[in-house]
Design a protein around this motif. Structure first.
Motif, PDB file in Angstrom:
ATOM      1  N   CYS A   3       2.049  -7.572  -0.262  1.00  0.00           N
ATOM      2  CA  CYS A   3       3.173  -6.662  -0.469  1.00  0.00           C
ATOM      3  C   CYS A   3       2.668  -5.561  -1.414  1.00  0.00           C
ATOM      4  CB  CYS A   3       4.321  -7.434  -1.107  1.00  0.00           C
ATOM      5  SG  CYS A   3       3.909  -8.007  -2.765  1.00  0.00           S
TER       6      CYS A   3
ATOM      7  N   ALA B  25       3.018  -5.210  -4.457  1.00  0.00           N
ATOM      8  CA  ALA B  25       2.557  -5.738  -5.748  1.00  0.00           C
ATOM      9  C   ALA B  25       1.081  -6.134  -5.675  1.00  0.00           C
ATOM     10  CB  ALA B  25       3.400  -6.946  -6.155  1.00  0.00           C
TER      11      ALA B  25
ATOM     12  N   HIS C  35       1.802 -12.971   0.727  1.00  0.00           N
ATOM     13  CA  HIS C  35       3.010 -13.764   0.965  1.00  0.00           C
ATOM     14  C   HIS C  35       2.837 -14.582   2.242  1.00  0.00           C
ATOM     15  CE1 HIS C  35       5.784 -12.229  -2.117  1.00  0.00           C
ATOM     16  NE2 HIS C  35       5.129 -11.084  -1.994  1.00  0.00           N
TER      17      HIS C  35
ATOM     18  N   CYS D 158       7.668 -12.926  -7.224  1.00  0.00           N
ATOM     19  CA  CYS D 158       6.892 -11.699  -7.062  1.00  0.00           C
ATOM     20  C   CYS D 158       7.794 -10.491  -7.346  1.00  0.00           C
ATOM     21  CB  CYS D 158       6.334 -11.617  -5.650  1.00  0.00           C
ATOM     22  SG  CYS D 158       5.306 -10.159  -5.369  1.00  0.00           S
TER      23      CYS D 158
ATOM     24  N   CYS E 177       8.076  -7.843  -5.855  1.00  0.00           N
ATOM     25  CA  CYS E 177       8.561  -7.134  -4.662  1.00  0.00           C
ATOM     26  C   CYS E 177       9.906  -7.655  -4.179  1.00  0.00           C
ATOM     27  CB  CYS E 177       7.543  -7.240  -3.538  1.00  0.00           C
ATOM     28  SG  CYS E 177       7.485  -8.863  -2.783  1.00  0.00           S
TER      29      CYS E 177
HETATM   30 ZN   LIG Z   1       5.433  -9.513  -3.297  1.00  0.00          ZN
END
Ligand SMILES: [Zn+2]
Lengths: 447, 145
Positions: A261, A263, A268, A323, A325
């Protein structure tokens, strides 16, 4: 069946492709996983390999009372797949198979992976998830420089891009100059290839007198081979793009098992479709979170060829922390190694046993050999050192060169890679007590 | 009339050529001539020596791969066009040459060609028939003393 995002859904939320699936609270996710795991156990009873095991252990859907019961199920290995060649793991009637891909086998024969229509829809959707997470948008144009063929990279990403609604240019692998021309002519926003090929494109642009940073691409989706944070910085710097990593293996589906993602703190895992364990490869006990272990993957929703606890041989770490995101799924680190001796050469999986097989075909017996892998520029280079034997030595140079070419051709046939063959004198490859050392990998591919 | 030539496989590494030559010299075996064919990857060292069987044993003992080949030595007539004459004969008879190398005998300053023919016996008949001087082992070694 499969969670498919609605059109409106996507418009509401451009940053997460499948918000419901990707941000599902842990409790709801685990309930879904449990339900799907039970269903999986029922479905794989169609596969003799699992049916026999289940019969011996008296396992059925009723045995799965919690996700912890996953550990009662047997592992599946590449050897098991090979033993059931070609399609012994099929869990649906052959007529329902919509596509067949292959992954490199350890001795040159590919292991086949079958997909139903539903599997293909799932696969596109999984690729769409990481493509959107990495920046792809419906108005973009994406250039696929992965090979199209048995290998899952090309077709997997192709349909994922279409699923997102972006335009796809199926250039396929190779021909760097043409890649650059097409990229410039059509204004490709995204590039899909191996990370090392991204650097080759940057080199190629410079050779053409172009500034690689001025190329239109802004996003890179890279996978298919191990790479490092250093390489990411180099790629992003040279091409002025955002580069994300994605992971998958054809035995379970292909690319789309996990992806980064914005980040960029791990990939993921699409946990609503894959149960991923991280085990000590020796004891097969789970390693603590954050510790490296072998990834073992159970496909929860694959129809044609579901896998129960497939041993990937890939070493990575898992991270359960939330996370930034907003996705709530478990993340995995880059693959930092293998538990077997598989090499990834320019995105192609290569086993030393394949090189052995090629040598056997030429020489009738396996000589001492050593595979040397280096990355002198941006691309992997393989030298296979082979000790010459008296029966094969000729005083004629043409015969000796023909021998090298024949070996090289067989390696290409069996392993799918080009290798330089270096003949060496007898006893010049180091001998080891016990297991022979067949590989000298001089690439520095771990962070 | 044929000569025994030793061929030695050499890796392409600096200093590889010296080692087999030193091994032979250390055994007191005279090297009449040598020729090296090489590529970027490896080399083939071809040797004509006085006691080929002994030299072969020494080299093999030391771990080299040695191959024995029958070659034919032809003296180049000491007159203008001598070399071309030899080649004309071979070409005219359509004899297949795998490779050839030349050297000169120290005594008399005679030029000698070493041929690796596909069919050496047939080649010798043709060469002798054309009045060329095919040098046999004993005679050749006589030059080295
Ligand atoms: Zn993420």
């Amino acid at each position: 069946m499969l969670a498919q995002p609605h059109q409106t859904h996507r418009q509401q939320d451009p940053l997460i492709w499948d918000r419901e699936a990707e941000t599902r609270p842990r409790e709801a996710l685990e309930a879904l996983q449990l339900e799907r795991l039970r269903d999986l156990v029922a479905r794989v009873a169609q596969v003799p390999f699992y049916r026999d095991h289940f019969a011996r252990q008296a396992i059925g859907p009723h045995s799965i009372r919690s996700l912890a019961d996953l550990r009662r199920l047997p592992f599946t290995t590449k050897d098991d797949l090979r033993a059931q060649h070609p399609l012994g793991f099929l869990a649906v009637p052959r007529g329902q198979v919509a596509r067949i891909h292959g992954s490199s086998g350890t001795t040159g024969r590919p292991t086949f992976v079958a997909y139903t229509k539903g599997d293909l829809a799932l696969w596109s959707n999984l690729c769409a998830r990481f493509l959107v997470a990495g920046g792809l948008r419906p108005e973009h144009t994406a250039q696929v420089a992965f090979g199209y063929g048995l290998f899952t990279g090309g077709f997997g990403l192709h349909y994922g891009i279409e699923r997102v609604g972006a335009a796809v240019i199926p250039v396929s692998a190779g021909n760097t100059r043409r890649q650059i021309e097409i990229m410039r002519d059509l204004g490709s926003d995204a590039l899909i290839c191996t990370p090392s090929y991204a650097l080759t494109i940057a080199d190629g642009a410079r050779e053409l007198g172009l500034d690689p940073r001025a190329l239109p691409i802004r996003y890179g989706f890279f996978g298919g081979e191990p790479w490092t944070e250093d390489m990411r910085r180099e790629i992003e710097d040279q091409l002025d793009i955002v580069a994300t990593n994605n992971y998958g293996l054809s035995e379970v589906i292909g690319p789309g098992v996990s992806g980064e993602c914005p980040a960029r703190a791990g990939m993921h895992i699409q946990e609503d479709h894959f149960l991923v364990e991280c085990l000590d490869p020796e004891t097969l006990e789970p390693v603590p979170d954050g510790e490296p272990g072998e990834l073992v993957i159970t496909t929860l929703t694959r129809e044609a060829m579901p896998m129960v606890r497939y041993r990937t041989r890939d070493i990575a770490r898992l991270d359960r922390a939330p996370c930034a995101c907003g996705r709530r799924t478990l993340r995995m680190s880059r693959v930092t190694g293998r538990t077997d001796d598989m090499l990834i050469i320019r995105g192609v999986n290569v086993f030393p046993s394949q090189i052995e097989e090629a040598l056997l075909r030429v020489e009738g017996t396996t000589p001492h050999y050593l595979i040397e892998v280096a990355r002198p520029g941006t691309l992997d280079e393989v030298h296979v050192k082979v000790e010459i034997r008296p029966e094969l030595f000729s005083d004629r140079m043409d015969r000796m060169q023909a021998l090298c070419e024949r070996i090289s051709r067989e390696i290409q046939t069996v392993a799918g890679i080009r290798a330089h063959v270096d003949l060496v004198e007898p006893q010049h490859i180091e001998r080891f007590v016990g297991k022979a050392k067949r590989v000298h990998d001089r690439r520095n591919l771990t962070d | 009339m044929k000569l025994q030539q030793l061929s030695v496989f050499l890796e392409n590494r600096p200093g590889r050529l010296g080692a087999p030559l030193e091994a032979i010299a250390a055994a007191g075996i005279n090297i009449l001539t040598l020729s090296l064919a090489d590529t970027a990857q490896f080399g083939i060292l071809r040797l004509i020596v006085r006691e080929w069987d002994k030299a072969k044993a020494i080299l093999e003992q030391a771990g080299w791969i040695v191959n024995l080949t029958e070659v034919v030595a032809v003296e180049v007539p000491d007159r203008p066009g001598g070399l071309a004459g030899v080649l004309d004969v071979i070409e005219g008879a359509e004899l297949n040459i795998e490779y050839v190398y030349a050297f000169s005998l120290r005594r008399d300053d005679k030029a000698v060609l070493i041929f690796r023919f596909e069919h050496p016996d047939q080649a010798i008949q043709v060469l002798l028939g054309q009045g060329l001087h095919v040098i046999d082992g004993d005679e050749l070694m006589g030059y080295v003393g």
